[in-house]
Motif scaffolding. Sequence first.
Motif, PDB file in Angstrom:
ATOM      1  N   PRO A  97       0.782  -1.240   0.000  1.00  0.00           N
ATOM      2  CA  PRO A  97       0.000   0.000   0.000  1.00  0.00           C
ATOM      3  C   PRO A  97       0.810   1.285   0.000  1.00  0.00           C
ATOM      4  CG  PRO A  97      -0.102  -1.091   2.140  1.00  0.00           C
ATOM      5  CD  PRO A  97       0.558  -2.052   1.203  1.00  0.00           C
ATOM      6  N   THR A  98       2.103   1.230   0.249  1.00  0.00           N
ATOM      7  CA  THR A  98       2.924   2.459   0.210  1.00  0.00           C
ATOM      8  C   THR A  98       3.937   2.442  -0.927  1.00  0.00           C
ATOM      9  OG1 THR A  98       4.535   1.538   1.785  1.00  0.00           O
ATOM     10  CG2 THR A  98       2.677   2.789   2.698  1.00  0.00           C
ATOM     11  N   ASP A  99       3.735   1.592  -1.917  1.00  0.00           N
ATOM     12  CA  ASP A  99       4.708   1.521  -3.013  1.00  0.00           C
ATOM     13  C   ASP A  99       4.676   2.767  -3.886  1.00  0.00           C
ATOM     14  OD1 ASP A  99       6.822  -0.011  -3.966  1.00  0.00           O
ATOM     15  OD2 ASP A  99       5.633  -0.874  -5.596  1.00  0.00           O
ATOM     16  N   PHE A 100       3.645   3.595  -3.727  1.00  0.00           N
ATOM     17  CA  PHE A 100       3.614   4.865  -4.455  1.00  0.00           C
ATOM     18  C   PHE A 100       4.813   5.743  -4.063  1.00  0.00           C
ATOM     19  CE2 PHE A 100       1.036   5.511  -0.623  1.00  0.00           C
ATOM     20  CZ  PHE A 100       1.583   6.667  -0.094  1.00  0.00           C
ATOM     21  N   ILE A 101       5.325   5.570  -2.849  1.00  0.00           N
ATOM     22  CA  ILE A 101       6.499   6.342  -2.428  1.00  0.00           C
ATOM     23  C   ILE A 101       7.691   5.988  -3.307  1.00  0.00           C
ATOM     24  CG2 ILE A 101       8.107   6.788  -0.540  1.00  0.00           C
ATOM     25  CD1 ILE A 101       5.800   6.222   1.394  1.00  0.00           C
ATOM     26  N   ARG A 102       7.885   4.697  -3.536  1.00  0.00           N
ATOM     27  CA  ARG A 102       8.989   4.252  -4.384  1.00  0.00           C
ATOM     28  C   ARG A 102       8.818   4.783  -5.805  1.00  0.00           C
ATOM     29  NH1 ARG A 102      10.278  -0.670  -7.308  1.00  0.00           N
ATOM     30  NH2 ARG A 102       8.199  -1.484  -6.823  1.00  0.00           N
ATOM     31  N   MET A 103       7.595   4.775  -6.316  1.00  0.00           N
ATOM     32  CA  MET A 103       7.351   5.303  -7.649  1.00  0.00           C
ATOM     33  C   MET A 103       7.732   6.775  -7.718  1.00  0.00           C
ATOM     34  SD  MET A 103       3.824   5.514  -9.894  1.00  0.00           S
ATOM     35  CE  MET A 103       3.380   7.169  -9.340  1.00  0.00           C
ATOM     36  N   CYS A 104       7.342   7.548  -6.703  1.00  0.00           N
ATOM     37  CA  CYS A 104       7.666   8.973  -6.683  1.00  0.00           C
ATOM     38  C   CYS A 104       9.167   9.209  -6.562  1.00  0.00           C
ATOM     39  CB  CYS A 104       6.923   9.669  -5.544  1.00  0.00           C
ATOM     40  SG  CYS A 104       5.125   9.734  -5.766  1.00  0.00           S
ATOM     41  N   GLU A 105       9.863   8.331  -5.884  1.00  0.00           N
ATOM     42  CA  GLU A 105      11.311   8.466  -5.721  1.00  0.00           C
ATOM     43  C   GLU A 105      12.074   8.086  -6.977  1.00  0.00           C
ATOM     44  OE1 GLU A 105      11.617   7.471  -0.901  1.00  0.00           O
ATOM     45  OE2 GLU A 105      11.938   5.893  -2.397  1.00  0.00           O
ATOM     46  N   GLU A 106      11.602   7.067  -7.693  1.00  0.00           N
ATOM     47  CA  GLU A 106      12.373   6.489  -8.796  1.00  0.00           C
ATOM     48  C   GLU A 106      12.046   7.073 -10.165  1.00  0.00           C
ATOM     49  OE1 GLU A 106      11.850   2.276  -8.714  1.00  0.00           O
ATOM     50  OE2 GLU A 106      12.994   2.008  -6.853  1.00  0.00           O
ATOM     51  N   GLU A 107      10.812   7.482 -10.386  1.00  0.00           N
ATOM     52  CA  GLU A 107      10.384   7.855 -11.739  1.00  0.00           C
ATOM     53  C   GLU A 107      10.594   9.336 -12.021  1.00  0.00           C
ATOM     54  OE1 GLU A 107       9.286   5.802 -14.094  1.00  0.00           O
ATOM     55  OE2 GLU A 107       9.433   4.027 -12.801  1.00  0.00           O
ATOM     56  N   GLU A 108      10.928   9.643 -13.267  1.00  0.00           N
ATOM     57  CA  GLU A 108      10.986  11.021 -13.738  1.00  0.00           C
ATOM     58  C   GLU A 108       9.614  11.374 -14.310  1.00  0.00           C
ATOM     59  OE1 GLU A 108      14.170  11.809 -16.385  1.00  0.00           O
ATOM     60  OE2 GLU A 108      15.726  11.046 -15.040  1.00  0.00           O
ATOM     61  N   LEU A 109       8.819  12.087 -13.535  1.00  0.00           N
ATOM     62  CA  LEU A 109       7.443  12.398 -13.899  1.00  0.00           C
ATOM     63  C   LEU A 109       7.188  13.891 -13.756  1.00  0.00           C
ATOM     64  CD1 LEU A 109       5.747   9.564 -11.804  1.00  0.00           C
ATOM     65  CD2 LEU A 109       6.181   9.499 -14.280  1.00  0.00           C
ATOM     66  N   ASP A 110       6.289  14.391 -14.591  1.00  0.00           N
ATOM     67  CA  ASP A 110       5.843  15.776 -14.433  1.00  0.00           C
ATOM     68  C   ASP A 110       4.794  15.883 -13.337  1.00  0.00           C
ATOM     69  OD1 ASP A 110       7.178  17.326 -16.725  1.00  0.00           O
ATOM     70  OD2 ASP A 110       6.347  15.565 -17.737  1.00  0.00           O
ATOM     71  N   ALA A 111       3.950  14.872 -13.217  1.00  0.00           N
ATOM     72  CA  ALA A 111       2.889  14.914 -12.212  1.00  0.00           C
ATOM     73  C   ALA A 111       2.439  13.500 -11.882  1.00  0.00           C
ATOM     74  CB  ALA A 111       1.702  15.743 -12.698  1.00  0.00           C
ATOM     75  N   VAL A 112       1.886  13.369 -10.683  1.00  0.00           N
ATOM     76  CA  VAL A 112       1.270  12.118 -10.237  1.00  0.00           C
ATOM     77  C   VAL A 112      -0.234  12.329 -10.187  1.00  0.00           C
ATOM     78  CG1 VAL A 112       0.994  10.561  -8.256  1.00  0.00           C
ATOM     79  CG2 VAL A 112       3.274  11.335  -8.947  1.00  0.00           C
TER      80      VAL A 112
END
Length: 439
Positions: A97-112
């Motif tokens: 349930p907290t894997d979104f943190i890893r996504m925010c840390e690892e991915e180069e994104l303009d927005a979530v």
Amino acid sequence: MNYLDRRNFLKLSTLALGGMTAGLLSNPSMARGFKKNLRLGFVGIGGRGSYHLDTALGITGVEIPAICDIDPENLYRAKRWIEESGQPSPKLYDKGPTDFIRMCEEEELDAVICATPWDTHAPVCLAAMKNGKHAACEVPLAQTLEEAWELVETFEKTGKWASIVLGGFGDMTMLNMVRKGLLGDILHAESGYIHDLRMVKFNPEEEPWRLQPAIDKNGNLYPDHPMRNMMPLLDINHGDRFDYLVSMSTKSGMLNEYAKAQYGEKHPYATKKMALGDYNASLIRTVKGKMITLNHDTHTPHPRESFRLQGTKGIYLRERDAQRIYIEGRSPEAHQWEPAAPYLEEYAHDIMKNYAPPERKGGAIRGHGSGGITQTPINWHRLILALQENKQPDWDVYDSVTSAAIIPLTGASVADKSRPVDFPDFTRGKWETRAKLYS
């Protein structure tokens, strides 16, 4: 056009696509399409999240390299849709349930893009902002005042915003009537979230988390849909601000009765204590003396909500299937309603008249809330333009947390025998000079 629901969106889009307007021609990014590719990551891709995903997949220049969900069925359906759209297979984040943190840390994104259950909205947005990404979220943005202040302070520290832009778009015609002075000075607005959700709350296949807030909390748990109209109409955070509120709830019993009727008297929820009153009414007063009556009822049998707007020169009543108005000195009969249709045509807002998005890829948008829409919803179109132009969407961080703060504040008032509760000023005084919403 009075408001953007599923029925009149198709009519609006058809009219708008008839030709470019002067407003569009003055904005090259709207006339030619978007200027550069945007990379979006999605957290929560169930019913509502899948709607947002499919909307984004239809917009030229939007890439979706990463998706996150705790439900494998949702995750792999989204993966398939992305691949079928012609984009590369996205990276999947499904490690709990907290894997979104890893996504925010690892991915180069303009927005979530966040469409998760309510209690995770603020954590997802904060993870995005603290890792250099903007966050566009379903409503509400926060559940507590502590979360609301942390969102404000994180924005002010990082420059990365969080917004409830995904929650829909306001009634621009009603706003234009107010801005043009048709109703005089606005005194009072009344609406609410009046939506029979008993079946949804007991349906684990649709929104399995939806019942728990009714068990745990009392107050107005879902203020944002009416607030998207009320706050602009009353200039909240943009020339006025909320001062204090009082809130009162009835007893709770309708969910127990529903459980008995559907599942029998021995079902656990037939006798389970529910914190949320079947009806909540809250009164909110502004610093400049305007007033809101905000209602919340998701437990009783009824049609959907109406909207009542009273000014010093007249009154406008918007119901689901009819709109009525009375303007002193202008309406043909004293103290008698007249149909609002001619006024709705006269006061159509330029934002709506000028709306003609670039052609969308694919057919009708899939997911919860689409209603067969085939054109890019205006809130999504304006979100993409805001990202392209590196500015906040129509609803910025301050407006988004102000709307959400009603949840804990009404809870505090109800718990204290409906005593007044002061409303925080999240703008720290800037409300007096901030430009009006949609100006």
